[in-house]
Design a protein around this motif. Structure first.
Motif, PDB file in Angstrom:
ATOM      1  N   GLN A  79      11.473  39.354 -18.252  1.00  0.00           N
ATOM      2  CA  GLN A  79      10.508  40.436 -18.491  1.00  0.00           C
ATOM      3  C   GLN A  79      10.661  40.991 -19.909  1.00  0.00           C
ATOM      4  OE1 GLN A  79      11.274  42.878 -14.894  1.00  0.00           O
ATOM      5  NE2 GLN A  79       9.273  42.136 -14.203  1.00  0.00           N
ATOM      6  N   CYS A  80      10.939  40.082 -20.810  1.00  0.00           N
ATOM      7  CA  CYS A  80      11.136  40.390 -22.225  1.00  0.00           C
ATOM      8  C   CYS A  80      10.452  39.283 -23.012  1.00  0.00           C
ATOM      9  CB  CYS A  80      12.639  40.425 -22.537  1.00  0.00           C
ATOM     10  SG  CYS A  80      13.057  40.373 -24.291  1.00  0.00           S
ATOM     11  N   VAL A  81       9.741  39.618 -24.081  1.00  0.00           N
ATOM     12  CA  VAL A  81       8.992  38.591 -24.825  1.00  0.00           C
ATOM     13  C   VAL A  81       9.835  37.911 -25.899  1.00  0.00           C
ATOM     14  CG1 VAL A  81       6.785  39.671 -24.333  1.00  0.00           C
ATOM     15  CG2 VAL A  81       7.998  40.267 -26.452  1.00  0.00           C
ATOM     16  N   GLY A  82      11.066  38.369 -26.085  1.00  0.00           N
ATOM     17  CA  GLY A  82      11.971  37.672 -26.990  1.00  0.00           C
ATOM     18  C   GLY A  82      12.051  38.263 -28.384  1.00  0.00           C
ATOM     19  N   VAL A  83      12.392  37.398 -29.331  1.00  0.00           N
ATOM     20  CA  VAL A  83      12.606  37.826 -30.711  1.00  0.00           C
ATOM     21  C   VAL A  83      11.513  37.222 -31.599  1.00  0.00           C
ATOM     22  CG1 VAL A  83      15.087  37.965 -30.324  1.00  0.00           C
ATOM     23  CG2 VAL A  83      14.121  35.861 -31.264  1.00  0.00           C
ATOM     24  N   PRO A  84      11.271  37.815 -32.782  1.00  0.00           N
ATOM     25  CA  PRO A  84      10.249  37.270 -33.669  1.00  0.00           C
ATOM     26  C   PRO A  84      10.526  35.809 -34.024  1.00  0.00           C
ATOM     27  CG  PRO A  84      10.883  39.462 -34.379  1.00  0.00           C
ATOM     28  CD  PRO A  84      11.859  39.061 -33.311  1.00  0.00           C
ATOM     29  N   SER A  85       9.461  35.014 -34.054  1.00  0.00           N
ATOM     30  CA  SER A  85       9.554  33.586 -34.343  1.00  0.00           C
ATOM     31  C   SER A  85       9.826  33.356 -35.833  1.00  0.00           C
ATOM     32  CB  SER A  85       8.250  32.902 -33.913  1.00  0.00           C
ATOM     33  OG  SER A  85       8.309  31.519 -34.143  1.00  0.00           O
ATOM     34  N   PHE A  86       9.852  32.104 -36.214  1.00  0.00           N
ATOM     35  CA  PHE A  86      10.117  31.715 -37.602  1.00  0.00           C
ATOM     36  C   PHE A  86       9.199  32.469 -38.574  1.00  0.00           C
ATOM     37  CE2 PHE A  86      10.991  28.018 -34.892  1.00  0.00           C
ATOM     38  CZ  PHE A  86      12.308  27.723 -35.242  1.00  0.00           C
ATOM     39  N   ASP A  87       9.805  33.111 -39.571  1.00  0.00           N
ATOM     40  CA  ASP A  87       9.083  33.763 -40.665  1.00  0.00           C
ATOM     41  C   ASP A  87       8.150  34.886 -40.220  1.00  0.00           C
ATOM     42  OD1 ASP A  87      10.076  31.911 -42.805  1.00  0.00           O
ATOM     43  OD2 ASP A  87       8.982  30.446 -41.590  1.00  0.00           O
ATOM     44  N   VAL A  88       8.378  35.418 -39.018  1.00  0.00           N
ATOM     45  CA  VAL A  88       7.544  36.511 -38.516  1.00  0.00           C
ATOM     46  C   VAL A  88       8.224  37.851 -38.767  1.00  0.00           C
ATOM     47  CG1 VAL A  88       6.606  37.606 -36.434  1.00  0.00           C
ATOM     48  CG2 VAL A  88       6.345  35.142 -36.780  1.00  0.00           C
ATOM     49  N   ASP A  89       7.498  38.747 -39.371  1.00  0.00           N
ATOM     50  CA  ASP A  89       7.940  40.129 -39.556  1.00  0.00           C
ATOM     51  C   ASP A  89       7.215  40.950 -38.496  1.00  0.00           C
ATOM     52  OD1 ASP A  89       8.498  42.710 -40.325  1.00  0.00           O
ATOM     53  OD2 ASP A  89       7.951  42.446 -42.436  1.00  0.00           O
ATOM     54  N   ALA A  90       7.922  41.342 -37.447  1.00  0.00           N
ATOM     55  CA  ALA A  90       7.331  42.126 -36.358  1.00  0.00           C
ATOM     56  C   ALA A  90       7.934  43.521 -36.375  1.00  0.00           C
ATOM     57  CB  ALA A  90       7.591  41.451 -35.015  1.00  0.00           C
ATOM     58  N   ARG A  91       7.091  44.516 -36.290  1.00  0.00           N
ATOM     59  CA  ARG A  91       7.560  45.897 -36.312  1.00  0.00           C
ATOM     60  C   ARG A  91       6.890  46.703 -35.213  1.00  0.00           C
ATOM     61  NH1 ARG A  91       7.848  47.258 -42.865  1.00  0.00           N
ATOM     62  NH2 ARG A  91       8.393  45.135 -43.516  1.00  0.00           N
ATOM     63  N   VAL A  92       7.493  47.821 -34.876  1.00  0.00           N
ATOM     64  CA  VAL A  92       6.903  48.772 -33.945  1.00  0.00           C
ATOM     65  C   VAL A  92       6.598  50.034 -34.743  1.00  0.00           C
ATOM     66  CG1 VAL A  92       7.237  50.137 -31.849  1.00  0.00           C
ATOM     67  CG2 VAL A  92       8.182  47.819 -31.987  1.00  0.00           C
TER      68      VAL A  92
ATOM     69  N   PRO B 161       4.570  39.133 -17.495  1.00  0.00           N
ATOM     70  CA  PRO B 161       6.006  39.008 -17.209  1.00  0.00           C
ATOM     71  C   PRO B 161       6.263  38.298 -15.886  1.00  0.00           C
ATOM     72  CG  PRO B 161       5.412  41.270 -17.808  1.00  0.00           C
ATOM     73  CD  PRO B 161       4.139  40.541 -17.572  1.00  0.00           C
ATOM     74  N   LEU B 162       7.309  37.487 -15.832  1.00  0.00           N
ATOM     75  CA  LEU B 162       7.711  36.847 -14.585  1.00  0.00           C
ATOM     76  C   LEU B 162       8.591  37.819 -13.809  1.00  0.00           C
ATOM     77  CD1 LEU B 162       7.592  33.994 -13.133  1.00  0.00           C
ATOM     78  CD2 LEU B 162       9.948  33.731 -13.935  1.00  0.00           C
ATOM     79  N   PRO B 163       8.231  38.121 -12.552  1.00  0.00           N
ATOM     80  CA  PRO B 163       9.067  39.031 -11.749  1.00  0.00           C
ATOM     81  C   PRO B 163      10.522  38.550 -11.705  1.00  0.00           C
ATOM     82  CG  PRO B 163       6.991  38.601 -10.639  1.00  0.00           C
ATOM     83  CD  PRO B 163       7.044  37.677 -11.819  1.00  0.00           C
ATOM     84  N   LYS B 164      11.455  39.483 -11.788  1.00  0.00           N
ATOM     85  CA  LYS B 164      12.871  39.130 -11.861  1.00  0.00           C
ATOM     86  C   LYS B 164      13.320  38.282 -10.667  1.00  0.00           C
ATOM     87  CE  LYS B 164      17.402  41.171 -12.775  1.00  0.00           C
ATOM     88  NZ  LYS B 164      18.169  42.426 -12.989  1.00  0.00           N
ATOM     89  N   ALA B 165      12.851  38.630  -9.474  1.00  0.00           N
ATOM     90  CA  ALA B 165      13.254  37.886  -8.273  1.00  0.00           C
ATOM     91  C   ALA B 165      12.792  36.441  -8.334  1.00  0.00           C
ATOM     92  CB  ALA B 165      12.686  38.562  -7.027  1.00  0.00           C
ATOM     93  N   VAL B 166      11.613  36.231  -8.936  1.00  0.00           N
ATOM     94  CA  VAL B 166      11.076  34.872  -9.068  1.00  0.00           C
ATOM     95  C   VAL B 166      11.901  34.080 -10.084  1.00  0.00           C
ATOM     96  CG1 VAL B 166       9.050  33.484  -9.673  1.00  0.00           C
ATOM     97  CG2 VAL B 166       8.764  35.648  -8.443  1.00  0.00           C
ATOM     98  N   GLY B 167      12.272  34.753 -11.166  1.00  0.00           N
ATOM     99  CA  GLY B 167      13.099  34.103 -12.173  1.00  0.00           C
ATOM    100  C   GLY B 167      14.449  33.672 -11.620  1.00  0.00           C
ATOM    101  N   GLU B 168      15.013  34.507 -10.761  1.00  0.00           N
ATOM    102  CA  GLU B 168      16.297  34.164 -10.140  1.00  0.00           C
ATOM    103  C   GLU B 168      16.153  32.999  -9.172  1.00  0.00           C
ATOM    104  OE1 GLU B 168      19.281  35.162 -10.953  1.00  0.00           O
ATOM    105  OE2 GLU B 168      18.408  36.453 -12.500  1.00  0.00           O
TER     106      GLU B 168
END
Length: 557
Positions: free
Chosen positions: A367-380, A326-333
Motif C-alpha cells: 500500500q505504498c507506491v515506492g520511491v522516485p524512479s530513475f532521474d525523477v525529482d518528486a516532491r510534496v 493499492p493491494l489490500p495487505k491481507a491479499v499481499g500476504e
C-alpha cells in the motif's frame, strides 16, 4: 528534492539512465535482428517470432503509407483488444512515422467520435467486434478508412484454452469500400519508406480525463516513452529469457509499457491474453513458464480466489506487481504465502507514460507506491502556495523527469494549469495528495482532483454527469465514488428526477440506459434517486457532502 530513498536503492543499479536517441520502432527492429527465431508473442498456444512480428509491422506500415497516405505526424487510432494485431499495428504506425492514438475498446460511438475529431485521425485500425461502434463515425466523414482485424486469424489450429467470444469469432467480410481487412493489407507486400521520425517527434497520444471531464490527449515523444521502457527493463531486470504474462489492456499506459514495449526492448516473450480469465492465466503461467506479471489489484484478488489454483505449478514466477489501486495487505500476504513473492507496487499517470515511482524489489512496502524512479525529482508541496513539505506532511505530489509528457493536445489553458515552476525547474502537477516517510517512500492519500478509481480505470464524475443529463427524466445528477470490495471504488449517481418522471422512472432504468451511453467502466453501478441535492449559496452541487456521507454510511454498515 528528497534523496532519502537512495539508501534503499537496489544494489548494482545506477540512479540515472541514459535514454536512447532512437525511436520505439527501432527497439523491435534490433530485437528481430538479435533474436529472429525467438518467440515474441505466445497467443493461446500460437507462437510468433520476432522476425515475423517485425516483417508484419513493416508490411502494414508500407500499406498505411502507400495506400492510405499516412505521413509523418499523422495520428492513427488503434481501437482493439489485446491481440498480436495490436502489437503489430502499434509498431507499424510508428514505422510509418505516424502517431499511435490508443483508444479503450469499451468506448461507445459518441466517445469515439470525440477522440477521432479531437486528434484529427483519418485512419483507424480496429478489432472486427468493434466495427458497429465505429461505423457511424466513418459514415459521418470524420474517419476516411478502417483496417479491420479478426483475432481468430492468429490462433493455432487446435486451441486448448477457453477463449473470449471476440477471439473465437471467425473472420467476417465487411462490405464497405472504406474498409480493408487485416489480411488484405498485409498481403500487398508493401515496404515502408525511409524512417523520418526522431527521438523528439510525437509518438503516442494516450487520452486521459481532466477535472472538467473532457478527455485530453497527452503528447508523448519517442524519448518520453523510451525513458520508461528502459527504466522498466532495468528495474525489473528484464532479459531475453524473461516471459511476461500480459493481462493488462495494452491501450492503457501501464499495460503498453510493462506488458509490450519493455519486453520487446529486452527481447523477452509476451504471453498475451485478450481478456482476463483466472484459469487461463494460471494455465499459461504453468505451461509457458511465465516469470513476470504486471497487473491491477482486482486481478490478484480474483486470481487468489480461484478454488482450482492449487492445481497449477506457479514456481516460474519471480516478479508480480502493478498499480492503479493499492493491494489490500491481507491479499499481499496471501500472495506471498502462495508464491514467496512480495507484491511490488508503483505509481504513474498517462501524463508520465506509466511509472514515476517504483518499489525496490528487495524492500517493497505494501500500500505504498515506492520511491522516485530513475532521474525523477518528486516532491510534496502545499497545493495552494507550492511550498515544499517534509516527511509525513500531506500535500500535492509534483514530478519532474524524462518521462513527463510535453503537454496536452490542443489544450493551452490546461497546460498552464498542469505545470508549475519550482526552484527554476518545471514540474507536472499530478493532482494526487500524498506524503513520503522518513525513508523516502511515497504514499497516495487522496486525490486533489475529483476522480474515481474503478478497478484501475480513471472515471471523472463531471464526464459521467454530463452524459446522465442527456436522459430526458434527469433534473439533477451528482456522481461520486462509492467503496467497493472488488473494484476498490465504483461509480454511484445521485439523481433528482423531473416532476413528470417521478414514480415512473426507476434506479434500474437509469443504470440500463447508462450502459448504452458510456464505456462499461464508467456507467454508474449504483443509482440513488433523491428528492434534492445539497447546494451551495451560489447554486453549486456540494458533491463533497455526498461523498463524505457515503463513506460514513459504508463505515457504519
Amino acid at each position: 528534492m528528497t534523496e532519502r530513498h537512495f539508501q534503499f536503492w537496489p544494489k548494482r543499479l545506477p540512479t540515472t539512465l541514459t535514454i536512447p536517441e532512437t525511436t520505439i520502432y527501432d527497439n523491435l527492429e534490433v530485437s528481430a535482428r538479435r533474436y529472429p527465431q525467438k518467440t515474441a508473442i505466445h497467443y493461446y498456444g500460437n507462437t510468433i517470432s520476432y522476425r515475423k512480428l517485425c516483417d508484419e509491422a513493416n508490411a502494414l506500415a508500407g500499406y498505411l503509407q502507400t495506400e492510405l497516405g499516412v505521413a509523418k505526424g499523422d495520428r492513427v487510432v488503434l481501437y482493439m483488444q489485446n491481440s498480436p494485431q495490436y502489437i503489430v499495428a502499434f509498431y507499424a504506425i510508428l514505422r510509418a512515422n505516424a502517431v499511435v492514438v490508443p483508444i479503450n475498446p469499451m468506448n461507445t460511438t459518441d466517445e469515439l467520435a470525440f477522440y477521432v475529431t479531437d486528434c484529427g485521425a483519418k485512419v483507424a485500425i480496429i478489432g472486427q467486434e468493434l466495427y458497429e461502434r465505429i461505423a457511424p463515425v466513418l459514415q459521418k466523414g470524420v474517419l476516411k478508412h478502417l483496417i479491420v482485424a479478426a483475432y481468430s486469424d492468429y490462433l493455432p489450429g487446435t486451441v486448448e484454452y477457453e477463449l473470449p467470444e471476440a477471439v473465437a469469432a471467425a473472420r467476417r467480410d465487411i462490405d464497405n469500400t472504406a474498409v480493408t481487412s487485416w489480411n488484405e493489407a498485409l498481403a500487398g507486400g508493401y515496404r515502408p519508406g525511409p524512417i523520418e521520425a526522431g527521438a523528439d517527434d510525437l509518438a503516442v497520444l494516450p487520452y486521459t480525463s481532466g477535472t472538467t471531464g473532457k478527455p485530453k490527449g497527452c503528447i508523448h515523444t519517442h524519448r518520453t516513452v523510451q525513458a520508461n521502457i528502459v527504466g522498466s527493463c532495468a528495474w525489473y531486470q528484464l532479459t531475453p529469457n524473461a516471459t511476461i504474462l500480459a493481462t493488462l489492456p495494452l491501450f492503457h499506459v501501464t499495460g503498453l509499457q510493462h506488458s509490450m514495449n519493455a519486453p520487446i526492448y529486452a527481447g523477452s516473450t509476451i504471453v498475451l491474453l485478450t481478456r482476463w480469465h483466472r484459469n487461463v492465466a494460471a494455465q499459461l503461467i504453468e505451461r509457458a513458464k511465465c516469470t513476470h506479471w504486471t497487473n491491477i489489484a482486482t486481478m490478484v484478488v480474483d486470481f487468489l480466489a480461484n478454488p482450482n489454483l492449487s492445481k497449477y505449478r506457479l514456481h516460474s514466477m519471480c516478479l508480480i506487481g502493478g498499480g492503479g489501486a493499492p493491494l489490500p495487505k491481507a491479499v499481499g500476504e496471501k500472495l506471498y504465502q502462495l508464491t514467496g513473492i512480495r507484491y511490488v507496487e508503483g505509481y504513474g499517470l498517462s501524463e508520465t507514460m506509466a511509472q514515476t515511482h517504483f518499489n525496490p524489489l528487495d524492500r517493497p512496502k505494501l500500500q505504498c507506491v515506492g520511491v522516485p524512479s530513475f532521474d525523477v525529482d518528486a516532491r510534496v508541496v502545499d497545493p495552494e502556495t507550492l511550498r515544499e513539505l517534509g516527511p509525513g506532511e500531506e500535500g500535492e505530489i509534483v514530478v519532474r523527469g524524462p518521462q513527463v509528457f510535453k503537454g496536452y493536445w490542443n489544450r493551452p489553458e490546461e497546460n498552464n494549469k498542469a505545470f508549475v515552476e519550482i526552484d527554476g525547474k518545471t514540474f507536472f502537477r499530478t493532482g494526487d495528495i500524498g506524503k513520503y516517510d522518513e525513508e523516502g517512500y511515497f504514499f497516495i492519500i487522496d486525490r486533489l482532483k475529483r476522480m474515481i478509481n474503478a478497478a484501475g480505470f480513471k472515471v471523472w464524475p463531471a464526464e459521467v454527469e454530463s452524459i446522465l443529463y442527456k436522459h430526458p427524466a434527469v433534473e439533477h445528477a451528482c456522481v461520486i465514488g462509492a467503496p467497493d470490495d472488488r473494484r476498490g471504488e465504483t461509480v454511484k449517481a445521485f439523481i433528482v428526477l423531473k416532476e413528470t418522471a417521478v414514480g415512473t422512472v426507476t434506479e434500474k432504468d437509469i443504470i440500463v440506459w447508462s450502459k448504452g451511453q458510456m464505456a462499461e467502466y464508467k456507467y454508474p453501478r449504483i443509482v440513488e434517486i433523491v428528492r434534492s441535492l445539497p447546494m451551495s449559496g451560489s447554486g453549486k452541487i456540494l458533491w463533497r457532502v455526498l461523498q463524505e456521507e457515503e463513506l460514513k454510511k459504508q463505515k457504519q454498515a
